[in-house]
Structure formats: C-alpha cells, structure tokens
Design a protein around this motif. Structure first.
Motif, PDB file in Angstrom:
ATOM      1  N   TRP A  33       0.832  -1.349  -0.167  1.00 39.64           N
ATOM      2  CA  TRP A  33      -0.124  -0.015  -0.094  1.00 39.64           C
ATOM      3  C   TRP A  33       0.949   1.274   0.076  1.00 39.64           C
ATOM      4  O   TRP A  33       0.382   2.268  -0.436  1.00 39.64           O
ATOM      5  N   CYS A  35      -1.262   6.348  -0.645  1.00 39.13           N
ATOM      6  CA  CYS A  35      -2.411   6.930  -1.203  1.00 39.13           C
ATOM      7  C   CYS A  35      -2.370   8.647  -0.826  1.00 39.13           C
ATOM      8  O   CYS A  35      -2.029   8.740   0.321  1.00 39.13           O
ATOM      9  N   GLN A  73      -4.816  10.384  -0.855  1.00 38.09           N
ATOM     10  CA  GLN A  73      -6.211  10.847  -0.386  1.00 38.09           C
ATOM     11  C   GLN A  73      -6.817  12.279  -0.923  1.00 38.09           C
ATOM     12  O   GLN A  73      -6.970  13.085  -0.411  1.00 38.09           O
ATOM     13  N   CYS A 101      -5.977   6.453 -11.482  1.00 33.93           N
ATOM     14  CA  CYS A 101      -5.168   7.118 -10.354  1.00 33.93           C
ATOM     15  C   CYS A 101      -3.848   7.490 -10.952  1.00 33.93           C
ATOM     16  O   CYS A 101      -3.041   6.478 -11.450  1.00 33.93           O
ATOM     17  N   VAL A 148      -1.409   4.075  -7.072  1.00 35.15           N
ATOM     18  CA  VAL A 148      -1.092   3.658  -5.411  1.00 35.15           C
ATOM     19  C   VAL A 148      -2.140   2.344  -4.993  1.00 35.15           C
ATOM     20  O   VAL A 148      -2.138   1.909  -4.184  1.00 35.15           O
ATOM     21  N   ARG A 149      -3.252   2.183  -6.155  1.00 38.94           N
ATOM     22  CA  ARG A 149      -4.326   1.100  -6.140  1.00 38.94           C
ATOM     23  C   ARG A 149      -3.724  -0.261  -6.292  1.00 38.94           C
ATOM     24  O   ARG A 149      -2.813  -0.461  -7.244  1.00 38.94           O
ATOM     25  N   LYS A 192      -6.415  -0.323  -1.106  1.00 37.70           N
ATOM     26  CA  LYS A 192      -5.297   0.568  -1.063  1.00 37.70           C
ATOM     27  C   LYS A 192      -4.928   1.316   0.560  1.00 37.70           C
ATOM     28  O   LYS A 192      -6.013   0.909   1.048  1.00 37.70           O
TER      29      LYS A 192
END
Lengths: 462, 179, 1026
Positions: C829, C852, C854, C894, C898-899, C932
C-alpha cells in the motif's frame, strides 16, 4: 417487355450497377428468398462453417469457466495496465455493431433504397456483435457475479450505482442500443414472418412463424401505422447509434490518463465504429451473396457503396490520428506529448506502425473504382480494416496506460493465451450465430425488396 | 336452415394500382367498413379506405417525455436524495454527468412505445382472423392484393356488394369470408 | 480500584477480565486436540471452499452454492477455529502490559507489551501489540534510547516468523518426532560420559551471544565441563570492528556515534542508516534531525565513499563509488590529511578532487564531525577511523567508546575454524548448536557440514526451522520464537532488556537458555526462572552499588529495594534503566597501519554483503521480507549480482544474464543486475540466498554465495566471472528509476541545495503549478470535523522500507510471489520509489515513499460505477471492499498508481496460523477486490471513539499511522489539518511543501517536503559529477 424496360430505366437513371438485377416479380423475389429458409437443404459447407465456429464458441466457454475459477489474474492485465484485451475487444465489437442500425435507420431516413437488400442481415450482425461486446465488461470484472450491482435495482442497503461513472453510462447505452436494435429488427421481420407463415409447408415451421408473425395480414391500416412506427424508430435509432460509441469513448475521455483525456474521441470513435462496421458487413455480404446465389439482390452496387462509406469514415479516422498529437502539441501538456512520442518510439512502436498501415495506408486503395467493384479485393481490405480497428483500440487502451504520470509506475502488458482464447472465442460465437440466422430467418427483407420493383409504383395521380 | 354468418366479401387484384382504384370507388359508393390487404405498404391506400387518424407520433412522444423525466429524476433521487455521497469532490446532483443516462432512457422508452404502440393500435397479436379462412388470402403476403368490404357496414348487402365488386376493374375471385 | 478503572467500568460494565482468570480458563482447554481437528478440517476441500468465501454472508453466496450441508460445514469450521484461537495461551508466568491503565483484557482492545528482538549481535527494543493474547504487530519502544519509537523491517517482519507454518513444530530425532523428555533422557548418558572427561568432547556453537543470562549460563557450563569449548559464529559477524578496536585500543570496544552533534559525516562504506547496521534506527533519527532546513541548527553534510550503492549512499550529499583497494587508499589519504600518520595514501580521479575539500571540511568542524567505518571493512579501516576521530577531536563529542555489547566477543571466523579443526581431529563427541545455521552459512571451504556429520558422534541442533544444519544433526530441538520466550538481551548501547513473551510457545518450543540448563545442572528449569535467577544474583551483587561497579557499567541496575520492585518496571518498560554502557576513556595506542594496499587491484573483485532483506539467510522463509523491494534497486525474492553499467557493457552483460563466479577452485552461478552507481570492475554479491532447507517460501530462490566465500577474505576478494548464456528472471517492483523521459524530466521529486533554498525558498515551487481552489464550476466540499493529512519529508527519508512492512503488518496485506511481482501485481500500500538523478556511473538517488494521496478531487472515485471508493466527511478516500466489483477503472485513473488489485486469491484463508496473525481491525481482502492505503482508518476510528468517550477532540499524540510510527527518521507526519497547531499543519505551511502531480488539481492530502541537499560548494554538485 415493359416491365423489363423499367428495370433498365432504374439502372440507367443511376448510371451505376442496379440495386437489383432485372427480371424479378413479387412472386419470384418472395419464393427465392423464403426458399433459402424453408426448402433449401442443409449444405455441407454450412455444416462445416457452423462446426468450426461453434468449436471456438466452446473454447470461449472453456476460457470463461477457467476465468471464473481463477480470477482475472489469468489474463495479462496488471497495475498500471488495468484494462487489456477485454476492454479492447468490447470497444471493437460495439463498433462493429454500429453498421447494422446505421444502414437500417440512417439510410432509411436518407431514402437510400439500396439499403433494403442488406439491412436485414446487417441488423442481425449488429445484434450478435453487441451480444459479443456485452460479454466483456462482465468477464473483465474482478467479481463478475456481482455485475448486477451496476443496475439501479431497489435494495435494502439503499446503495445505488454511481451515475458519474462512464461505466454506468455504458451499461445504459449498450443495453439500450441492444434493445432498440432488437425492436427495430423484429418490427422489420413481422411482414416477412407472415410471408414465411403462409409459404411454409412444414406444420411446425408454420406454427412457429405464425406465432412470431402475430397474425399479420398486411391490412392497409396496419401498414400505415407500421410505416410511421418504422420511421419513428429510425428517427430514434439515428441519434442512438451515434451516441453509443460516443458514450463508449467517454470511458476514456472522462479519465485523466494521457492519451485518453481528449475531446476529439466521440466523433473519432463513431467514425471508427462505422468504419469497422461496414468492413464486417462486407466480410459477411461477399461470401453470403456468393454461396446463396444472391448476386441479384446484393449487387456490386451495394459492395461499391459500402466501400465508399468505408473510405469516407476511414479518412475521418485518419484525420483523428493526426489531430490527437496535434492537439497535444497545441496544448503543450508534457504528459500528452510524451504519450504520443511513446506510441511511435516506445516499446509498442510496431503496433502503432501496423495501425497506421492497416487503417490509413492500405484502405486508400478504395479510391480506385475497380477495387471497389472487385469482391475479392473488397473482402481483403475489409479484413485489413477490421484488424486495424482492433489494433487501434489496443493502442488507445494499453499503450496509453503503460506509461502515464509517474515514471516509477510504468509497465508493460503481455497478453496470455486466455486473452487470445476469449477474443477468438467471441469471434467464433459471432459467426455461429450468423450462420444459424441465415438458416432460420430471411436474410434479406422480402417486403422491402418488393417495394423496389417497378410494379410497386402506383400509377395514378391522387 | 340458417346460413353461416358472413364477415364480408373479398375481392382479389393483381397489382396495387387496381386495388387502390377499387378502394377509392368503394369509398365513393359510401362503403366505410372495409380494408385493403397488400404484401407491402401501398401508397395512399389507407387514405383511400378513409383511414386518417394515425396516433403513433403522439404515443412515441409521450413515451419519450416520460423516459426523459424518469431517467433524470431517478439519478437525482438516488445520488442526491436517497444516499448522497461525496464522490471525487463532485456535487451530489452532478447534472452534466447525469445527461447521458437521461438521454439513453428517453430513447429506450420512446422506442418501446413505438413498437408496442404500433402493435397495440393494430390489435396485434391476433392469432385468429376470419380472412384466414379464404384459401387465396395467403397470397396477400406474396404477390396478391385484396379488398374486403365487411358485413358490418350499413350499406353491405351480399348480392349488391358482390355485384359492385364484380364491376370493379381487375377485381376477380370474389369470395365470401365466413366467420 | 483506581479512578481510571472506575471510569472504564462506567463505559463497559462487566467487560472486566482478569489476566489470571483468562489464563486459567485457557490453560484448562486442551489446545492440541483443537489443533488436530482443525488440521483435519483444513485438509477437507469442502471446508477450504467455505473459508475461501469472502464474506460469511456476503454477496458471493451463489458462487459456491449454499447447500444446507455446506452451511453445516461452515459452522463446523468456525467451531474448530474457535478451538484454535483458544489454544493460543497467554504465557503462564505474569507478563506486564505496557499501559498505564489497570492490566485487564478488554475484548476487542489490544494490549501492548515491551520486549526486544535480538539480531546480529544487538537487540531492537520493541513494543508489541497483542489482540486477545495474539501478538499481531510490532512497534519500536518509544521510551528506549535505541528506538525512540522507530523500528525496522526485521522486527516488523518477525510477526510473520512467529506464525510461520513452516517453523519446526516438534523435537525430532533423525527426523522423527520425539518428546523433549526423550531428548533429556538421551542427553543424560552423554553428559555422564562427558563429566568424566570434564567435557573434553563437548562443544557449544552459538551465534553472537548478547543475552547476559545466556552468557552467564555458558560460563557456568564451562565451569561444570572445564575442558568443553564454546564457539560463536555468525556469517555477518563483527570480527572486523572488533579487530579494528583491538588494533586501536587493545580491547574490543564498541563505537557509538552521536549524529545529532555531527556537522560533517564521512562514511567509509558504512550503511549506517540501514537497519543491518547496529543502532541504525537511532542513528537515522539523529541524522534526520540535522537534515531539516527549518530546524534551528545548521544542516549536516554527509560524504559517503562506498563500494556499492546503499541506502546511505543515496542520502549522501557527495557520494564516491570506489573499489575496495581505492577505498582504503582514499581513507589513508584522508587520514594523512587530518594528521594521522598512515602510509599508502593515494587518491586519484574523483577521489583526488574530493580529498582537499573533504579534509578542509573535516578540519573546519573538529569535534563536530565523524568518520564512520563500514562493518565489513577490514580492521585497519576501523583503526584508521578511530585514529581520525581522535585526531579530529570527535571522541567524547560525536564518537563514544563503550565495552562490547556481546557477552563474550571473540573472533568468530577463527572460533568456528578452530571448531572445525577439533572436529577433524575427532575431539568432538557432542556438538550443541544453539541457533545459527553453520552448515549453510559457513564458507564452503570449511566443509563444516560433512566434517561434522562424519566426525561428531552426537549432534544437537536448536533452532526455529529444520534447516540445513538440522538435516545434519540427529537431534533437533524446536526453538521458541522471541515472542514466545523469556530472556534478556542488550541494545547496541548496552541497555539491558528483559524479553517477555506475549504468547505461550505455539509448538512448545524451548529457549536456548532452557536447553543450556541441561548442561549447567539446572535440569528442566523454565526460562522465566533462569532469567529471574540471573537478575536476582546481579541485584544481590549490585546491592551496595559502588561507583566502581557503575564505572564498569555492566548490568548495573539501580540499588534495588526488593526484586519485584526491580523486575516489574524492568519488564513493563522493556529495559532496565541505567544499564546503558557508560562511555569509556579509550586510550589510543600507537597504531601500525601497515604499508597499505600494494600493487594493482584485481581485474575484477567481488564484495560480499548480507542481504538487505533476508540478512545472512535467517529470514529466507519470511515472505514479507522476500517480497520487500530491496533499497535502491527494488529487487525482490532474489539476490541479484550487482554489476556496474560500464563493466556490464564491457563484458556484454544484461540484466538477468547468468554468470559463473570463480574464486580459487570454487564456482557459483549468479544472475546479473546492472546497478547504476556501482564502481567499475566491482561486483557485489549478497549472502543469504540459495537456501536448500528454508521452508516452502524461501527454498530455492537466488544463489548461494557462501559456496565461494572464503575465511581469509570474507568480504572482498578477487573473482573471475564468465557469462554462461543462461538467464534467470529477477523481479523488480519499479518500472523506471529515473524521472527523465525522452521529452524532458518530470518534477516528481523536487530538490534543491541548502544554499539555493536559503536564498530563495520559492525555488521549490518555481516550476510547480497548483490550480486555485476556486477554479471550479462546482462548489467545494468542506471538512468541518477533521481533515486528515500527511506530510512526507524527502530530506529525512532514508529509504529503509520500515514503513512498507509496518503497513503490510498493520493492514493484513498479502504477498503475491515472484512471478506476480514480475507481472506488476505486488500489493504494498505504500511503496518507496527510488529515482536516480544524473550520471549513471554515480547518480544521486532520491527516495520517495508513496502512499495513497487521499486526493480531495479523487480521480479514482467518480469513475467507480458502484461507489466502492468514496470520500468520507473527514476527507479520506475510503475503499468499501465489499462493494467493489473489480472494474480496475479506479486504478487506471489513479495518477499515482497506489491502488492494488487482488487479481487472484492472494490471501491464505486456510492456514490457521495466519488467521491468528492478522489484525482483527482490518478486513481481509479477497479475490477480485481493489485495495489501497486508508491512512490506517482503523486507528483513526479508534482514536475518535476514545476521544469522544472523553468528550474531546483527537489529540495529535493519540494517533499515528503505521508507517509514521515505524519511520525511524520521523519523515512521515500525520494529523488533522483543521488544527493549525499540529505538526502536520505547520510542515505543510513551510516553503518546502509541494503536492505530487498537483497540477492535475487532484488536491492531494498527502504532500511532500522537498529534498534539500547540503553539498560542499567546493565540490561539483552530485548531479554533474564525473
């Protein structure tokens, strides 16, 4: 006699090969076409064709079973390339599905009488192509058994689809397209089903066709409403057919991925769809007219017109290929610029090269009238275009994904045997359906052919 | 002994022109309850037998409008009322994104109402119809053209009408259509 | 009952369980029976089908079908699982949780226990999270000077080692299961015989012994058997450091550094920021504290001269790749420059350019600089470093000398060689191998295994695995994992720690102290009593704590009133306060550095190093470590042979080519990885691979370089290399390791020099465009309650990977295996991207941890057709696993990639040990689901609940993400952006703050602090070196 003269008159008027060979009457047309379904014995060639096609259909079944057992990991998809053959083939099939409705709807509105003899099997082709296309979005899911979550069905959790997602748009667009095409197809079939009902000698055939014909008896009132409904459907199908590939193109344009995020896609995709669609029509028409001796109904004229449409749409597609990098250059976005540099120079350069050759260079042969009138050549060019258009979607989906923003996340995509099985499997499934269709339904619209006859013209001033 | 009730009298023609002329004559005669039958739509025939009001366009329009409104309201309710969620920082009622589905549902509903409207108004499916009794009538879906004057017409009179039909040019094979 | 206890009662009445009660309850249950029934079930395919189900009542129902029979099977299964969990007992002895609250188990709430993990001759102080008696997560001990809360990959991964199903489950004789009693019986006769012979035929072989208790036991054993011998051996031993200290001081002193005080640091091949180096966790913290331009103190400057590209080299302001011989010559030159009389100094080429500037820099910072020699450099290099530090007046300021951490430091290579000699001579009747795997990791030239098998009548192996050595021994005693065992150990600074178990041994394993008890006449004493007894003795000795004793420093607990009064806090805190070694006034002898390297260097030389992930091979079966991308080159699952770009070109080698290495008459194959920044004509080979009996995970990967390693030149020697024409796939996780594209560079990592930044902080965002918030047709969402955000300092990040494993352990992240990694399907992750900048022969490296982001305008969210990834009211980009259908559209869209997607069923649903290992707070993802980083939402929620319970906002201290908590360099800071007082808010307001790809208007909540370098103006900048 006079009848014959009129036919020549028609051909002369157009100065091009006629849409129908002379010498036919209502009766002969009806009998010739309906006999293919009703009396013609099953030929060995047909059996072999169906056999080979269904073999691949079974390979598809096998590939799908293993897919459900193991998961999409058996395919070549990965991070960053989350979409592979499945989406490529989905877009490809949907595109092929465009020609049918285009011919039956748009050409109808444009009063292109020549469409009457090819619209029926073109529509069938549409249905089967869209059916093939429809499989992929479900198969490519990580959890295909939950595909129904994309539909807005009432549920206790009160969770709904996310309507901002192009994938939901796809669900609506493709299913609507399939439904409307099916309706259109069926309505066109009703009078011919009635004909088959009345021609059939076999009791069962009679019953079945009778059931499907719903008691059609050609009343003037019926014909009147029928005609309006048919025109209205055509009017509705026209924007629809244009919208479907537009929506499909949204899958890409809505995203931020360089090479996807482009405003030119909708028209570009629609043109490409018609391009490949007509290629498929020719791929089907040329052998069919040959094997079923329908040269009189599907004449060189039809082939030539289709060829010209391919040429036109092909040029639009080529224009798209030029505009994409031009826009990237104009916009000066470094990610887009790199994307198009990579297409030509990156590890997939050879794919891009073959795309240009097959979709832009070779089809220019269609400028030559001789080429347009030689079924053999047309067949080969159509084949080339079909493959080329598949490659185009590969370029868009895979090459765009394999090098996006973070250099650290760049990757490569290598299809597995399961990718190939699934793709070729759908092709087999498609031809299996087509061949079965030829045997059970009139592949050419009988009543619309009757209208083409000179006798059909009412010679009284109202 | 009572005779089999008659649905009407059926006259056969060889080409659309004769049929059309016959229909016009019959209309001038004052016959109203009649219908023409042909293997393809014959231009002007419906008008000739006095069929004017075709409500198909209205049906389709209504279907389309319902689909349009329903399509948008569904999305709005699901995304902004029933279960609003912040998705990618876009507003709950992201109308631009909702247009696509709205359009599709519009077309779908309109198309459905077109086909089923047509069938409904035509009274189809209708597996049984007296005309199917006439042996010649099966050619109505091949190359023959028919005019049928129905017994329910006030001016219908078996002998008289038969005489009138025989008088028509091109009309032959006059037959009674039993119920 | 205390106020807190009352408060707790108010909240969950009747939820109070006493540890004692639970212990009795659990003890009363017959664990093993459940075990068997479970294993039977686990073998049953139908059962496996059922546990494959993602959610017991999930939507995947119809897939497997849900017959009544199936349902019953499921019930049966879960019952059996209940049996399993109940067989995980708390240790019977009282253990002390690390909490201020009353010690009681609240179901659903974890407890923490302080303990320590020993590795490579020193301990890592830890705080271990335990869920209902199951240790699930390891953290650094924040109160311990050697950790300050930071931790490292090895301790993080030790949880997986504890639950490793391949661990040896039983005592075995000739491979057949025996009881421990049987072993004791067998030993009695042997011991009787040995007693007569005064143990002349008795030998002990251990790894470096740090444990005071164990050391004491061994001494006792040697008193009982005066003629017995105790040998120590580790492959990655510290002989050179020891020998260097002997040269310099005549005694084996340890060297410690105070990097927070160092303005200039010169590393001579020392990877002191990577956890294989003793004290690295603390050093990283200290070093990073001087790398932040915001701090009041000037930035320190780091020079690294090294023989291969290490994480530390990546952080260098100036990096100098040299081959071994040049390195020593260069060191001698620097020594001369700072006034140490060392012959054989040469500095050519780049080294020549360096020398004056470097020496000047060191001279200018006398007392505030430090020279750090590499662990694997020859003794003379260590001696040189000692001399230089002395000459530069660093001793007592940045450099400290203490006595050895090891209980009895010896020259281990010599020690094991002697053992082999004795075995050859047939003088060894009983060989007891406590830990270690000498058959595998002693140089092949010794022929340890075969000699032992032929010449030693009775061979006893004590270890976690039935490894190569176990195959050569009659008796194998399955060891207890440190999380199951009582013991004690010392951190690199000497601080003594009581090791307390969190769980009773899963397989009734024994500790080394318990095995040794047989030889000290303690019989079958439990480790708990052994350790307590030792410290009781210490306490009595120290009772009148004389200054002298303090001076000597060893194990000097405070004057104890009563033993419990000493024991409880010691166990609770995780260390015995005041036991850190006191600095010694080390007297530098006049050292003879010798003439230095003579002649010309070999045409091609090989440097051996312990592997960054599996170390000397002891972690081979640890899938987390195997799949962890190695620092800098991001390789997984293998030990690539590092070859420089130029050398590879000359020898016509490409990545994945298999070469044959030849040293003396021994040959070994290896797969080539072309490594930027590798010095010419030097290949680097990593030890610890090519295991033959590692377990299902570790066996067979990579190449065993012990086969060509020699005792004489264990770390660097001449080698012949030839291309075999075969290839061997090496799997790296990173696509491209440069920010350059053919159409220009992408500013992914933004960097500047301290002077540039000092002059104009605006330089960071000069080429960086971030759309304004109001540039939108839509309204902006407001995050009123909390707005979680993260800041990652690229100056501080040392690329040690601790965050990756912390995340893996916290979030139940699966491993996928080498093939899948190669396909680009690894699941971490958070990843650490490494970018090279500049010349391929000596590039600068940047480490960029990428979790991630975010994003507030998350591109992944609006493309999800089912709303499986949506935004929370606190600005988190939430994943709703059980809503995900797996379109992978979110991943495509993305920009940060990061997924992670479960392309197949990665999670092991059947192995019961893994069920125990997983974090119950985090749902386990199954096939077909995207996953993630969630900012450890489970921790956020817990903190929010706690704060609401106390009717207050979440405080910064309440909440650390797993990556943040593990980070030794304190590079990751997380918190509420709505609170301007939080560190994260302050950091984001600095001029160094920038958002990755912010020009896409994704509005990332995770932002970066630009990397600031502090190069010497008198030297060419790293980028345009050479």
């Amino acid at each position: 006699m006079e009848q014959k003269d009129r036919v020549e008159e028609i051909s002369v008027r157009h100065g091009r090969p006629p849409v129908m060979a002379p010498g036919y009457t209502f009766a002969t047309i009806t009998d010739k076409i309906s006999s293919i379904v009703l009396t013609r014995p099953v030929s060995l060639g047909w059996l072999m064709g169906v056999g080979f096609a269904s073999l691949w259909a079974f390979i598809l079944l096998f590939a799908v079973s293993y897919l459900f057992y193991q998961g999409v990991g058996i395919w070549g998809v990965n991070i960053p390339i989350g979409w592979g053959f499945a989406i490529v083939s989905f877009v490809w099939w949907v595109g092929i599905g465009h020609a049918g409705t285009l011919i039956s709807a748009i050409l109808l509105l444009l009063r292109q009488s020549w469409r009457n003899s090819i619209n029926r099997f073109a529509e069938a082709m549409t249905l089967f192509a869209v059916a093939c296309a429809g499989m992929f979005p479900i198969l490519h899911l990580g959890r295909p058994w939950l595909a129904y979550w994309l539909f807005p069905y009432p549920n206790t959790m009160n969770v709904w689809p996310q309507f901002r997602s192009p994938l939901v748009w796809d669900v609506f667009a493709v299913s609507t397209y399939f439904t409307v095409s099916a309706l259109f197809w069926y309505q066109g079939l009703i009078p011919d089903l009635a004909t088959l009902r009345d021609r059939a000698v076999n009791r069962y055939a009679r019953t079945i066709y009778g059931f499907l014909a719903m008691g059609w008896r050609g009343s003037a009132r019926h014909w009147k409403r029928y005609h309006t409904a048919y025109l209205l459907l055509a009017g509705l199908a026209t924007p629809l057919v244009l919208s479907v590939h537009t929506v499909v193109s949204f899958d890409f344009t809505i995203a931020v991925v360089p090479g996807w995020h482009s405003t030119i896609f909708p028209p570009f995709f629609v043109a490409g769809a018609i391009y490949s669609g007509f290629a498929m029509v020719l791929i089907l028409a040329i052998p069919i007219r040959h094997f079923y001796g329908l040269e009189d109904f599907v004449t060189i004229r039809h082939l030539e017109n289709s060829g010209m449409i391919m040429l036109a749409t092909g040029l639009i597609v080529a224009y798209g290929y030029i505009m994409e990098p031009f826009m990237a250059w104009l916009g000066g976005n470094k990610y887009d610029l790199y994307q198009f540099w990579d297409r030509a120079h990156g590890p997939y350069w050879w794919v891009f090269l073959s795309l240009i050759t097959m979709n832009v260079v070779i089809p220019q042969l269609l400028w030559i009238p001789k080429m347009r009138r030689k079924p053999g050549w047309l067949f080969l060019i159509s084949l080339d275009v079909l493959i080329g258009m598949w490659i185009e979607r590969f370029v868009i989906v895979v090459i765009s994904l394999h090098r996006d923003f973070l250099t650290s996340s760049w990757g490569m995509y290598y299809p597995t045997r399961w990718d190939w099985f699934t793709l070729l499997g759908t092709v087999g499934f498609f031809f299996m359906c087509m061949l079965l269709f030829l045997r059970v339904l009139p592949m050419i619209s009988i009543f619309e052919l009757r209208e083409l006859l000179p006798e059909a013209e009412v010679k009284v001033e109202s | 002994m009572s005779r089999v009730p008659v649905y009407g009298l059926l006259a056969e023609f060889d080409n659309p022109t004769d049929l059309l002329l016959a229909a016009r004559r019959a209309h001038e005669e004052g016959y109203r309850k009649m219908d023409g039958y042909s293997p393809f739509p014959v231009e002007g025939l419906a008008e000739a037998i006095g069929f004017e009001r075709d409500r198909m366009p209205l049906v389709v329009l209504v279907g389309g409008l319902l689909g349009c409104a329903g399509g948008y309201l569904m999305q709005w309710w699901m995304s902004a009322v029933s279960y609003p969620i912040n998705s990618g920082g876009k507003p709950y009622n992201s109308w631009p994104a909702f247009l696509v589905v709205t359009f599709e549902v519009t077309i779908l509903c309109a198309a459905l109402s077109a086909l089923f409207g047509m069938l409904g108004l035509n009274g189809l499916p209708m597996p049984y119809h007296p005309l199917f009794h006439c042996p010649r009538f099966e050619f109505a879906t091949r190359d023959r053209f028919f005019l049928c004057i129905e017994a329910s017409d006030p001016r219908f009179d078996l002998a008289g009408t038969r005489r009138f039909l025989e008088g028509l040019s091109g009309g032959h094979g006059i037959s009674e259509v039993p119920y | 009952m205390g106020a807190e206890e009352k408060a707790h009662h108010a909240v969950c009445p009747g939820k109070k369980h006493n540890l004692e009660e639970i212990r009795e309850k659990l003890a009363s249950e017959d664990g093993p029976r459940y075990w068997r029934s479970l294993e039977e079930l686990a073998g049953d395919p139908a059962f496996q089908e059922q546990v494959k189900r993602e959610f017991p009542r999930g939507a995947s129902e119809w897939l497997e079908g849900f017959s009544r029979r199936g349902f019953l099977q499921l019930m049966g299964a879960s019952l059996a699982l209940a049996g399993l969990t109940s067989c995980t007992k708390q240790p019977l002895e009282p253990i002390v949780p690390y909490v201020k609250q009353p010690e009681e188990m609240v179901p659903g709430r974890p407890l923490f226990f302080a303990t320590a993990m020993e590795m490579g001759g020193h301990a890592r102080p830890l705080l271990v999270e335990s869920h209902m008696g199951r240790p699930t997560k390891v953290e650094g001990n924040p109160d311990h000077p050697a950790s300050l809360g930071g931790s490292d990959i090895f301790s993080q991964a030790s949880v997986l080692e504890l639950y490793d199903p391949d661990r040896s489950p039983a005592v075995a004789y000739q491979g057949e299961i025996r009881s421990y009693a049987a072993f004791l019986g067998a030993m009695q006769s042997q011991l009787a015989a040995q007693r007569l012979a005064q143990g002349a035929g008795l030998r002990f072989l251990t790894r470096t012994v740090v444990s005071p208790t164990l050391g004491d036991q061994l001494k006792t054993a040697l008193q009982v058997f005066p003629k017995a011998k105790w040998h120590q051996y580790e492959a990655a031993n510290r002989d050179n450091a020891r020998a260097g200290a002997m040269m310099a001081f005549g005694e084996p002193l340890e060297t410690q550094y105070r990097l927070a005080e160092a303005d200039v640091i010169l590393s001579l091949d020392a990877d002191f920021l990577y956890p294989t180096f003793p004290g690295a966790v603390r050093y990283a913290r200290d070093w990073a504290s001087r790398r932040r331009p915001e701090s009041s103190r000037a930035m320190s400057r780091l020079y690294v001269a090294e023989t291969t590209y290490t994480a530390t080299g990546g952080k260098a302001d100036h990096r100098l790749p040299l081959r071994q011989m040049e390195l020593e010559q260069f060191a001698r030159a620097v020594a001369q420059g700072v006034g140490v009389n060392a012959a054989g100094a040469t500095a050519k080429g780049m080294a020549g350019t360096w020398l004056p500037a470097l020496v000047k820099d060191l001279q200018q910072h006398k007392g505030n600089c430090v020279v750090i020699p590499g662990e694997y450099q020859p003794p003379v290099m260590h001696a040189l470093a000692h001399a230089m530090n002395a000459a530069l007046g660093n001793v007592g300021r940045t450099v400290f000398y203490t006595e050895a951490v090891a209980a009895n430091p010896v020259d281990q290579n010599q020690s094991v060689s002697e053992l082999v000699e004795d075995m050859k001579a047939g003088q060894v009747q009983v060989l007891v191998i406590l830990g270690g795997n000498p058959v595998y990791d002693t140089p092949a030239e010794l022929g340890f295994g075969l000699i032992m098998k032929e010449k030693v009548p009775l061979r006893v192996h004590h270890g976690l695995y039935q490894d190569e050595t176990a195959q050569f021994c009659q008796w194998h005693i399955n060891a207890a994992h440190y999380l199951e065992a009582w013991g004690d150990t010392r951190a690199y600074d000497g601080t003594a720690t009581i090791v307390q178990p969190l769980i009773a041994p899963l397989y009734n394993g024994k500790t080394d102290t318990e095995v040794l008890a047989i030889f000290t006449g303690q019989g079958e004493t439990k480790a708990y009593d052994i350790v307590r007894a030792y410290w009781q003795r210490q306490l009595q000795k120290q009772a009148p704590a004389t200054p002298a004793a303090r001076g000597k420093g060893k194990a000097a607990p405070p004057p104890a009133v009563d033993f419990e009064g000493f024991w409880r806090p010691a166990v609770h805190d995780g260390f015995i306060s005041g036991t850190a070694f006191q600095p010694r006034q080390a007297q530098l002898k006049s050292i003879d550095f010798g003439p230095g390297p003579q002649g010309s260097p070999p045409a091609l030389e090989i440097n051996f190093r312990p592997d960054p992930s599996v170390f000397d091979g002891r972690f081979s079966n640890n899938a987390w470590l195997q799949e962890l991308p190695k620092p800098v080159n991001k390789l997984t699952w293998d030990n690539g042979l590092l070859v420089g770009v130029e050398t590879a070109r000359q020898m016509g080698l490409k990545v994945n080519d298999v070469v044959e290495l030849k040293i003396g008459n021994r040959t070994q194959q290896a797969a080539v990885w072309v490594q930027a920044g590798q010095p010419a004509n030097v290949v680097t080979g990593f030890l610890g691979y090519g295991r033959r009996f590692a377990g299902r995970t570790g066996t067979g990967f990579g190449f065993d370089l012990y086969r060509i390693r020699t005792m004489k030149e264990p770390w660097s020697t001449a080698v012949e290399m030839r291309k075999t024409g075969d290839t061997y796939l090496l799997a790296s996780t990173q696509g491209q390791q440069s920010m350059d594209t053919q159409l220009g560079t992408r500013d992914l990592v933004i960097s500047a020099t301290a002077s540039e930044y000092g002059k104009d902080p605006g330089i960071i965002l000069r080429h960086h465009e971030t759309p304004a918030k109001d540039e939108t047709l839509y309204y902006n969402y407001e995050y009123k309650s909390y707005a979680w955000g993260m800041s990652i300092d690229l100056s501080a990040c040392v690329g040690c990977n601790a965050c990756i494993l912390a995340c893996q352990s916290e979030n139940n992240i699966a491993v996928v295996g080498k093939d899948q990694v190669n396909k680009g399907r690894h699941m971490h992750w958070i990843r650490v991207d490494t970018y090279y900048e500049g010349d391929r022969d000596n590039p600068k490296a940047y480490f960029q941890p990428v979790p991630c982001m975010q994003c507030e305008n998350a591109p992944c969210e609006y493309v999800c057709p089912v709303g499986a990834t949506v935004h929370s009211s606190e600005g988190l980009n939430d994943m709703v696993y059980n809503r995900c259908v797996g379109t992978r559209y979110c991943s495509n869209n993305c920009p940060y990639k990061v997924r992670r997607f479960n392309f197949m069923l990665w999670q092991d649903w059947n192995t019961p040990q893994f069920k125990m290992m997983r974090n119950p707070e985090v749902s386990v993802r199954s096939r077909g689901v995207m996953e993630k980083c969630t900012y450890c939402v489970q921790r956020i929620t817990q903190a929010r609940i706690d704060s609401e319970r106390e009717d207050r906002k979440v405080r910064e201290a309440d909440l650390l993400t797993a990556c943040q908590q593990a980070c030794p360099a304190d590079a990751i800071v997380f918190g509420d952006l709505n609170n301007a007082e939080n560190r994260v808010s302050k950091l984001k307001s600095t001029a160094r703050n920038y958002g990755l790809l912010a020009d896409l208007n994704t509005r990332p909540r995770t932002t970066y602090l630009a990397a600031i370098n502090n190069p010497n103006p008198e030297l060419p900048a790293p980028a345009e070196q050479n």
